[in-house]
Design an enzyme around this catalytic site. Sequence first.
Site, PDB file in Angstrom:
ATOM      1  CG  ASN A   1      -1.913   1.109   1.208  1.00  0.00           C
ATOM      2  OD1 ASN A   1      -1.738   2.119   0.516  1.00  0.00           O
ATOM      3  ND2 ASN A   1      -2.990   0.930   1.939  1.00  0.00           N
TER       4      ASN A   1
ATOM      5  CG  ASN B   1      -0.045   6.003 -12.750  1.00  0.00           C
ATOM      6  OD1 ASN B   1      -0.700   6.717 -13.504  1.00  0.00           O
ATOM      7  ND2 ASN B   1      -0.466   4.796 -12.365  1.00  0.00           N
TER       8      ASN B   1
ATOM      9  CE1 TYR C   1      -8.222  12.218  -8.868  1.00  0.00           C
ATOM     10  CE2 TYR C   1      -9.318  13.731 -10.374  1.00  0.00           C
ATOM     11  CZ  TYR C   1      -8.419  12.712 -10.145  1.00  0.00           C
ATOM     12  OH  TYR C   1      -7.700  12.188 -11.192  1.00  0.00           O
ATOM     13  CB  ALA C   2     -10.650  19.393  -8.357  1.00  0.00           C
ATOM     14  CB  ALA C   3      -8.228  20.767  -3.903  1.00  0.00           C
ATOM     15  CB  SER C   4      -5.586  15.978  -4.246  1.00  0.00           C
ATOM     16  OG  SER C   4      -6.174  15.278  -5.333  1.00  0.00           O
ATOM     17  CE  LYS C   5      -4.677  13.156  -9.637  1.00  0.00           C
ATOM     18  NZ  LYS C   5      -3.522  12.245  -9.728  1.00  0.00           N
TER      19      LYS C   5
HETATM   20  P1  NDP Z   1      -6.764   2.938 -12.079  1.00  0.00           P
HETATM   21  O1  NDP Z   1      -7.771   2.886 -10.983  1.00  0.00           O
HETATM   22  O2  NDP Z   1      -6.975   2.115 -13.294  1.00  0.00           O
HETATM   23  O3  NDP Z   1      -5.304   2.649 -11.506  1.00  0.00           O
HETATM   24  C1  NDP Z   1      -4.894   3.225 -10.310  1.00  0.00           C
HETATM   25  C2  NDP Z   1      -3.623   2.544  -9.840  1.00  0.00           C
HETATM   26  O4  NDP Z   1      -3.235   3.147  -8.590  1.00  0.00           O
HETATM   27  C3  NDP Z   1      -3.831   1.065  -9.603  1.00  0.00           C
HETATM   28  O5  NDP Z   1      -2.713   0.351 -10.080  1.00  0.00           O
HETATM   29  C4  NDP Z   1      -3.906   0.966  -8.080  1.00  0.00           C
HETATM   30  O6  NDP Z   1      -3.346  -0.253  -7.637  1.00  0.00           O
HETATM   31  C5  NDP Z   1      -3.003   2.116  -7.647  1.00  0.00           C
HETATM   32  N1  NDP Z   1      -3.315   2.559  -6.288  1.00  0.00           N
HETATM   33  C6  NDP Z   1      -4.384   3.268  -5.872  1.00  0.00           C
HETATM   34  N2  NDP Z   1      -4.340   3.427  -4.540  1.00  0.00           N
HETATM   35  C7  NDP Z   1      -3.213   2.804  -4.114  1.00  0.00           C
HETATM   36  C8  NDP Z   1      -2.601   2.605  -2.849  1.00  0.00           C
HETATM   37  N3  NDP Z   1      -3.145   3.081  -1.730  1.00  0.00           N
HETATM   38  N4  NDP Z   1      -1.465   1.896  -2.772  1.00  0.00           N
HETATM   39  C9  NDP Z   1      -0.887   1.389  -3.903  1.00  0.00           C
HETATM   40  N5  NDP Z   1      -1.403   1.547  -5.122  1.00  0.00           N
HETATM   41  C10 NDP Z   1      -2.554   2.241  -5.226  1.00  0.00           C
HETATM   42  O7  NDP Z   1      -6.691   4.498 -12.473  1.00  0.00           O
HETATM   43  P2  NDP Z   1      -5.926   5.299 -13.638  1.00  0.00           P
HETATM   44  O8  NDP Z   1      -4.970   4.453 -14.354  1.00  0.00           O
HETATM   45  O9  NDP Z   1      -6.962   6.012 -14.379  1.00  0.00           O
HETATM   46  O10 NDP Z   1      -5.176   6.383 -12.732  1.00  0.00           O
HETATM   47  C11 NDP Z   1      -3.781   6.629 -12.800  1.00  0.00           C
HETATM   48  C12 NDP Z   1      -3.531   8.097 -12.530  1.00  0.00           C
HETATM   49  O11 NDP Z   1      -4.125   8.863 -13.583  1.00  0.00           O
HETATM   50  C13 NDP Z   1      -4.145   8.615 -11.229  1.00  0.00           C
HETATM   51  O12 NDP Z   1      -3.247   9.461 -10.587  1.00  0.00           O
HETATM   52  C14 NDP Z   1      -5.367   9.385 -11.701  1.00  0.00           C
HETATM   53  O13 NDP Z   1      -5.721  10.420 -10.811  1.00  0.00           O
HETATM   54  C15 NDP Z   1      -4.861   9.927 -13.025  1.00  0.00           C
HETATM   55  N6  NDP Z   1      -5.924  10.323 -13.951  1.00  0.00           N
HETATM   56  C16 NDP Z   1      -6.817   9.414 -14.465  1.00  0.00           C
HETATM   57  C17 NDP Z   1      -7.811   9.826 -15.322  1.00  0.00           C
HETATM   58  C18 NDP Z   1      -8.807   8.886 -15.916  1.00  0.00           C
HETATM   59  O14 NDP Z   1      -9.784   9.366 -16.550  1.00  0.00           O
HETATM   60  N7  NDP Z   1      -8.647   7.586 -15.813  1.00  0.00           N
HETATM   61  C19 NDP Z   1      -7.960  11.240 -15.694  1.00  0.00           C
HETATM   62  C20 NDP Z   1      -6.963  12.108 -15.120  1.00  0.00           C
HETATM   63  C21 NDP Z   1      -5.988  11.650 -14.282  1.00  0.00           C
HETATM   64  P3  NDP Z   1      -4.058  -1.314  -6.640  1.00  0.00           P
HETATM   65  O15 NDP Z   1      -5.537  -1.206  -6.848  1.00  0.00           O
HETATM   66  O16 NDP Z   1      -3.452  -2.616  -7.051  1.00  0.00           O
HETATM   67  O17 NDP Z   1      -3.610  -0.896  -5.293  1.00  0.00           O
END
Ligand code: NDP
Length: 277
Positions: free
Chosen positions: A66, A93, A160-164
């Site tokens: 995590n 990411n 979410y918006a503010a964190s980004k």
């Molecule tokens: P997904 O939900 O498909 O992937 C998110 C990834 O983050 C997963 O691999 C998940 O892994 C991992 N993750 C989340 N929380 C944790 C945690 N606590 N510990 C470890 N791993 C974690 O989302 P996206 O691929 O869409 O998102 C990737 C990035 O892109 C994010 O930062 C998102 O904000 C950004 N983004 C996405 C958009 C979209 O439309 N999809 C638009 C704009 C930005 P696991 O579940 O295995 O822990």
Amino acid sequence: MTRFSGKSVIITGSSNGIGRATAVLFARYGAQVTITGRDSDRLEVIGQKMLKAGGLPENVNVVVVNLTDSDGQDQIIQSTLNRFGKIDVLINNAGANFMDGTMNTDQSIDLYHKTFRINFQAVVEMIKKTKEHLIKTKGEIVNISAIAAGPQAMPMAPYYAASKAALDQYTRCVAVDLIQYGVRVNSVSPGVVTTGFMNAMGLPDQIQEKAEAFMASRKECIPAGVCGKPEDIAELIVFLADRKRASYIIGQSIVADGGSSLVAGMHAHDLKDMLGL
Ligand code: NDP
């Protein structure tokens, strides 16, 4: 020699979506890649995909943790150093937009902490912890932000918006600080991309498909008329991490959103229709 031969890359959130596509691309380009997330089964599958893309088994390092746990972050870094001896590229990411039934200004403070914990604080911690290693290699950092950062408002998900938005400003500050040591920092701001993002919000597949079809069919949402694919964003991430191609880009957030951030409601409509001509 391929494009990233001998480069050691950490990609957080690589068990799904954008991180997964990025891991496959780096594997194709010969990088040594640490993939990480909480879901070991999905990481196992992505490891196989990386091998199919041309990656070598000795170049794939899987760490199931995590990312919001400090120990988990340490494990990612230590395991990468043990396996590959250095860190050249950090891709921050992992991120999420959580839902708990509250919206707008009614969103709970618990949700605020949870959202900032993964989208902002984990990035800050990973950069602080990898900094010395990235300075040694004159490495690269790419953060994954979102067009939700603004300047348009996103009233239904303000945390979410503010964190980004916080992440974007942090990217700029860190970029100027670290470039003096030769470390480049940039970020990518996607629009709507088809990933597990909405599943992670607790929404089922059919709701995600409905929402995406709605947005893609309206030019005030996505002028390109189509949602992005994870691969579209992965290409941009890899480009920014490639010093040979992006060396003069410092502290920028590059938008890939099918035009979403360019449309103000009224401009998305035909003037003739508006005027009834
Ligand atoms: P997904 O939900 O498909 O992937 C998110 C990834 O983050 C997963 O691999 C998940 O892994 C991992 N993750 C989340 N929380 C944790 C945690 N606590 N510990 C470890 N791993 C974690 O989302 P996206 O691929 O869409 O998102 C990737 C990035 O892109 C994010 O930062 C998102 O904000 C950004 N983004 C996405 C958009 C979209 O439309 N999809 C638009 C704009 C930005 P696991 O579940 O295995 O822990």
